[in-house]
Design a protein around this motif. Structure first.
Motif, PDB file in Angstrom:
ATOM      1  N   TYR A  71       0.965  -1.065  -0.007  1.00 33.61           N
ATOM      2  CA  TYR A  71       0.397   0.114  -0.114  1.00 33.61           C
ATOM      3  C   TYR A  71       0.666   1.101  -0.154  1.00 33.61           C
ATOM      4  O   TYR A  71       1.178   1.488   0.887  1.00 33.61           O
ATOM      5  CB  TYR A  71      -0.781  -0.303   1.782  1.00 33.61           C
ATOM      6  CG  TYR A  71      -1.895  -1.358   1.192  1.00 33.61           C
ATOM      7  CD1 TYR A  71      -3.014  -2.037   0.263  1.00 33.61           C
ATOM      8  CD2 TYR A  71      -1.140  -2.502   2.390  1.00 33.61           C
ATOM      9  CE1 TYR A  71      -3.397  -2.457   0.551  1.00 33.61           C
ATOM     10  CE2 TYR A  71      -2.451  -3.492   2.373  1.00 33.61           C
ATOM     11  CZ  TYR A  71      -3.057  -3.513   1.544  1.00 33.61           C
ATOM     12  OH  TYR A  71      -3.593  -4.377   1.839  1.00 33.61           O
ATOM     13  N   PRO A  72       1.384   1.548  -1.512  1.00 37.18           N
ATOM     14  CA  PRO A  72       2.675   2.776  -1.182  1.00 37.18           C
ATOM     15  C   PRO A  72       1.903   4.185  -0.354  1.00 37.18           C
ATOM     16  O   PRO A  72       3.141   5.358  -0.282  1.00 37.18           O
ATOM     17  CB  PRO A  72       2.985   2.237  -2.315  1.00 37.18           C
ATOM     18  CG  PRO A  72       1.751   2.171  -3.464  1.00 37.18           C
ATOM     19  CD  PRO A  72       0.844   1.152  -2.037  1.00 37.18           C
ATOM     20  N   GLU A  73       0.922   3.976  -0.628  1.00 38.09           N
ATOM     21  CA  GLU A  73       0.093   5.448  -0.357  1.00 38.09           C
ATOM     22  C   GLU A  73      -0.087   5.920   1.398  1.00 38.09           C
ATOM     23  O   GLU A  73       0.025   7.017   1.971  1.00 38.09           O
ATOM     24  CB  GLU A  73      -1.348   6.205  -0.768  1.00 38.09           C
ATOM     25  CG  GLU A  73      -1.208   6.068  -2.358  1.00 38.09           C
ATOM     26  CD  GLU A  73      -1.348   4.820  -3.557  1.00 38.09           C
ATOM     27  OE1 GLU A  73      -1.158   4.680  -4.305  1.00 38.09           O
ATOM     28  OE2 GLU A  73      -1.386   3.316  -2.159  1.00 38.09           O
ATOM     29  N   ALA A  74      -0.096   4.422   2.127  1.00 35.63           N
ATOM     30  CA  ALA A  74      -0.061   4.442   3.394  1.00 35.63           C
ATOM     31  C   ALA A  74       1.033   4.786   4.343  1.00 35.63           C
ATOM     32  O   ALA A  74       2.838   4.933   3.079  1.00 35.63           O
ATOM     33  CB  ALA A  74      -0.588   3.664   3.597  1.00 35.63           C
ATOM     34  N   LEU A  75       1.491   5.662   5.758  1.00 35.48           N
ATOM     35  CA  LEU A  75       2.339   5.504   5.597  1.00 35.48           C
ATOM     36  C   LEU A  75       2.267   3.884   7.007  1.00 35.48           C
ATOM     37  O   LEU A  75       3.700   4.035   7.846  1.00 35.48           O
ATOM     38  CB  LEU A  75       2.319   7.145   6.666  1.00 35.48           C
ATOM     39  CG  LEU A  75       1.873   8.569   6.582  1.00 35.48           C
ATOM     40  CD1 LEU A  75       1.598   9.625   7.063  1.00 35.48           C
ATOM     41  CD2 LEU A  75       3.042   8.681   5.752  1.00 35.48           C
ATOM     42  N   GLN A  76       1.203   3.688   7.375  1.00 38.34           N
ATOM     43  CA  GLN A  76       1.533   2.594   8.037  1.00 38.34           C
ATOM     44  C   GLN A  76       0.263   2.056   7.983  1.00 38.34           C
ATOM     45  O   GLN A  76      -0.590   2.418   8.376  1.00 38.34           O
ATOM     46  CB  GLN A  76       1.370   2.999   9.706  1.00 38.34           C
ATOM     47  CG  GLN A  76       1.011   3.628  10.441  1.00 38.34           C
ATOM     48  CD  GLN A  76       1.607   4.192  11.713  1.00 38.34           C
ATOM     49  OE1 GLN A  76       1.924   3.385  12.166  1.00 38.34           O
ATOM     50  NE2 GLN A  76       1.430   5.454  12.029  1.00 38.34           N
ATOM     51  N   VAL A  77       0.330   0.510   8.166  1.00 36.60           N
ATOM     52  CA  VAL A  77      -0.614  -0.490   8.553  1.00 36.60           C
ATOM     53  C   VAL A  77      -1.090  -0.860   9.705  1.00 36.60           C
ATOM     54  O   VAL A  77       0.507  -1.647   9.488  1.00 36.60           O
ATOM     55  CB  VAL A  77      -0.945  -0.923   6.847  1.00 36.60           C
ATOM     56  CG1 VAL A  77      -2.035  -1.856   6.806  1.00 36.60           C
ATOM     57  CG2 VAL A  77      -1.192  -0.120   5.826  1.00 36.60           C
ATOM     58  N   ARG A  78      -1.267  -0.993  10.111  1.00 39.82           N
ATOM     59  CA  ARG A  78      -1.510  -2.384  11.704  1.00 39.82           C
ATOM     60  C   ARG A  78      -3.448  -3.141  10.942  1.00 39.82           C
ATOM     61  O   ARG A  78      -3.995  -3.015  11.187  1.00 39.82           O
ATOM     62  CB  ARG A  78      -1.592  -1.616  12.527  1.00 39.82           C
ATOM     63  CG  ARG A  78      -0.601   0.350  12.627  1.00 39.82           C
ATOM     64  CD  ARG A  78       0.655  -0.239  12.763  1.00 39.82           C
ATOM     65  NE  ARG A  78       1.876  -0.251  13.751  1.00 39.82           N
ATOM     66  CZ  ARG A  78       3.168  -0.141  13.716  1.00 39.82           C
ATOM     67  NH1 ARG A  78       3.587  -1.868  14.148  1.00 39.82           N
ATOM     68  NH2 ARG A  78       3.894   1.228  14.188  1.00 39.82           N
ATOM     69  N   VAL A  94      -4.975   2.351   9.077  1.00 38.40           N
ATOM     70  CA  VAL A  94      -4.157   2.696   8.277  1.00 38.40           C
ATOM     71  C   VAL A  94      -3.883   4.251   8.299  1.00 38.40           C
ATOM     72  O   VAL A  94      -4.674   5.082   8.965  1.00 38.40           O
ATOM     73  CB  VAL A  94      -5.076   3.178   6.574  1.00 38.40           C
ATOM     74  CG1 VAL A  94      -3.845   3.350   5.523  1.00 38.40           C
ATOM     75  CG2 VAL A  94      -5.890   1.398   6.076  1.00 38.40           C
ATOM     76  N   SER A  95      -2.687   4.624   8.013  1.00 32.14           N
ATOM     77  CA  SER A  95      -2.252   6.207   8.477  1.00 32.14           C
ATOM     78  C   SER A  95      -1.907   6.379   6.980  1.00 32.14           C
ATOM     79  O   SER A  95      -1.227   5.889   6.298  1.00 32.14           O
ATOM     80  CB  SER A  95      -0.847   6.277   9.466  1.00 32.14           C
ATOM     81  OG  SER A  95      -0.582   7.992   9.391  1.00 32.14           O
ATOM     82  N   VAL A  96      -2.494   8.139   6.837  1.00 31.11           N
ATOM     83  CA  VAL A  96      -1.778   8.248   5.484  1.00 31.11           C
ATOM     84  C   VAL A  96      -2.397   9.121   4.949  1.00 31.11           C
ATOM     85  O   VAL A  96      -3.151  10.613   6.305  1.00 31.11           O
ATOM     86  CB  VAL A  96      -3.615   8.061   4.108  1.00 31.11           C
ATOM     87  CG1 VAL A  96      -4.704   8.574   5.083  1.00 31.11           C
ATOM     88  CG2 VAL A  96      -3.047   8.347   3.162  1.00 31.11           C
ATOM     89  N   ARG A  97      -1.321  10.382   4.725  1.00 30.63           N
ATOM     90  CA  ARG A  97      -0.981  11.832   4.390  1.00 30.63           C
ATOM     91  C   ARG A  97      -2.156  12.322   3.290  1.00 30.63           C
ATOM     92  O   ARG A  97      -2.174  11.716   2.931  1.00 30.63           O
ATOM     93  CB  ARG A  97       0.373  11.830   3.704  1.00 30.63           C
ATOM     94  CG  ARG A  97       0.481  14.040   3.782  1.00 30.63           C
ATOM     95  CD  ARG A  97       0.399  13.942   5.396  1.00 30.63           C
ATOM     96  NE  ARG A  97       1.763  14.119   6.062  1.00 30.63           N
ATOM     97  CZ  ARG A  97       1.980  13.738   7.345  1.00 30.63           C
ATOM     98  NH1 ARG A  97       1.218  14.575   7.704  1.00 30.63           N
ATOM     99  NH2 ARG A  97       3.310  13.391   7.582  1.00 30.63           N
ATOM    100  N   ALA A  98      -3.103  13.223   3.774  1.00 34.15           N
ATOM    101  CA  ALA A  98      -4.571  13.772   2.962  1.00 34.15           C
ATOM    102  C   ALA A  98      -3.620  14.112   1.643  1.00 34.15           C
ATOM    103  O   ALA A  98      -2.747  15.302   2.034  1.00 34.15           O
ATOM    104  CB  ALA A  98      -5.393  14.284   3.763  1.00 34.15           C
TER     105      ALA A  98
END
Length: 486
Positions: free
Chosen positions: A138-145, A155-159
């Motif tokens: 998931y290349p758009e995510a900052l992290q996936v737990r 999911v943490s993602v930069r808007a």
């Protein structure tokens, strides 16, 4: 809780710092007296100088009435023997060991009660590898737990400006992204020359470009979540080219996983030591290119076309080299960069820089430890925002007479302010605490985004986002089963 930590290295220090902040009684064992003195000066804990495999040292550390032993010394054998002695002589209830050797990790008989009596194995290198593999998927995510055996994800993602949900309020979610079940549980807003500000998620809260947004959803809905917040078109550029700076324990594990037969990736590893380059070349598949050189060498990065790299991973044991190589790679055109950083102060300094992700080995394993510290039937804990926040998976037990949550609508349950009900996973079997959930057909398990009228049932796995660790105890009390509660 009374906790003994064997090893005052980087992992031991980070574990001690986190657990001391929760008012646990911590004792650290190490052979380095000066290192222990520094920890005692910084934190409210006790140090015992000595070898943790010796019974007299463990007894001095309080093993006879300890609740938990965390053996995270540098040597696997020391950690294993310490767990065995703690179990056999002192009956310490829970024993966790840091083990790097894959052969030992996979041998259940060796680790069981008749072997070294280890309840849980932790390995920072494995945790980091799993984290990085999710970023490839998931290349758009900052992290996936993951929670509930991977059925639910945080999911943490930069808007990004132009994405469907950006510049809209949370109340407009269903209108902007129809057919997607997700719960936005936290927003951290980037500010100039200040730490990120936590934004309480309410219906009128608007998502701004640059916000770090935490979202809970079923695993199959992750692509839709990322599209809603990060992508403003239907194209998705996958990770194809990866460059790894550092061929040590972490770099080797990551390269080996990325070069698997099920992944069509171009992987390059840059390693400074000639002898280690030979070991890497012989231990990795032939399609992985091993280069001997310095990842902070601009000419080398240019020759290897760093401007076409999708993911640059700086995984050496030197924080400064990781930071500098990431900044250089980003300036030269690498699409995304990740730096492995051990020092917490350095991780804080990365705020607002061009480094996309600063990853700490200690933080990667901290959640695995916290699941044994939390009260109640806690299945998973993920430590977030450098230990400030947590996402907690806790199982609801009891009935309406013995529980404050079971049999009650979510709207009536008094969570601490700012904490959020994220998801409810229903239909999972009732297993012992810490046991692995079995494989089940997808239709047998429900991942529910709860609303005010959703009633919590016994054995529901409830996932809660907690923005401040001081609120954890209130959540634990809420889920406690009491024979006298009416």
């Amino acid at each position: 809780m009374k906790i003994i930590i064997l090893g005052a290295g980087r992992i031991g220090e980070s574990v001690a710092e986190s657990l001391v902040s929760e008012r646990n009684d911590i004792t650290v064992i190490d052979t380095d007296a000066e290192r222990l003195r520094q920890l005692e000066d910084r934190f409210d804990l006790r140090g015992v100088v000595g070898n943790g495999v010796e019974p007299l040292v463990l007894e001095e550390a309080g093993a006879r009435d300890a609740d938990l032993l965390v053996a995270c010394a540098a040597n696997d054998e020391t950690n294993l023997v310490c767990c065995k002695v703690a179990h056999h002589l002192f009956q310490v209830p829970t024993r966790i060991a840091r083990v790097r050797s894959p052969a030992i990790q996979s041998d259940a008989n060796l680790l069981g009660r008749d072997g070294f009596a280890v309840d849980r194995v932790i390995c920072p290198e494995d945790s980091l590898t799993r984290y990085i593999l999710k970023l490839v998927d998931y290349p758009e995510a900052l992290q996936v737990r993951e929670f509930a055996g991977g059925r639910a994800c945080l999911v943490s993602v930069r808007a990004v400006a132009g994405a469907p949900l950006v510049q809209h309020s949370i109340a407009e979610l269903r209108e902007c992204v129809p057919g997607t079940d997700m719960r936005i549980v936290a927003i951290y807003r980037r500010l100039t020359d200040e730490p990120d500000r936590f934004i309480v998620c309410e219906g009128h809260t608007r998502i701004e470009p640059g916000d770090e947004v935490f979202v809970l959803s079923a695993r199959e809905d992750i692509p839709k979540v990322l599209h809603a917040l990060h992508r403003h078109d239907e194209t998705r550029r996958p990770v194809r080219r990866i460059m790894i700076a550092g061929g040590g324990r972490v770099g080797l594990r990551v390269a080996r996983q990325l070069s698997g037969p099920d992944r069509d990736l171009l992987v390059k590893v840059i390693e400074r030591r000639p002898d280690q380059c030979v070991a890497l070349a012989s231990g990795l598949p032939s399609d992985v290119l091993v280069l001997q050189g310095d990842a902070t060498d601009e000419d080398l990065l240019a020759e290897e076309s760093v401007e076409h790299i999708d993911l640059f991973l700086a995984l050496t044991s030197d924080d400064e080299d990781n930071i500098m190589s990431c900044l250089l790679a980003k300036r030269m055109g690498a699409r995304r960069v990740l730096a492995l950083i051990n020092r917490r102060s350095y991780a804080e300094l990365m705020h607002g820089t061009q480094i996309d992700i600063a990853l700490s080995p200690a933080q990667a394993v901290l959640g695995e430890l916290l699941a044994y510290v939390r009260r109640g039937d806690v299945q998973a804990v993920h430590s977030l925002r450098r230990g400030v926040a947590e996402a907690l998976e806790i199982v609801a037990h009891g009935d309406r007479k013995t529980s404050r949550v079971v049999g009650r609508p979510v709207g009536e349950i008094k969570l601490p302010r700012e904490a959020h009900f994220g998801l409810i996973v229903r239909g999972l079997p009732d297993v012992e605490e810490g046991a692995t959930l079995p494989e089940m057909a997808p239709e047998d398990v429900q991942v529910i985004v709860p609303h005010a009228e959703t009633v919590v049932e016994s054995n529901d796995h409830v996932i809660i986002f907690i923005p401040r660790k001081r609120l954890v105890r209130d959540v634990e009390k809420l889920f406690a089963v009491s024979a006298t509660f009416f």
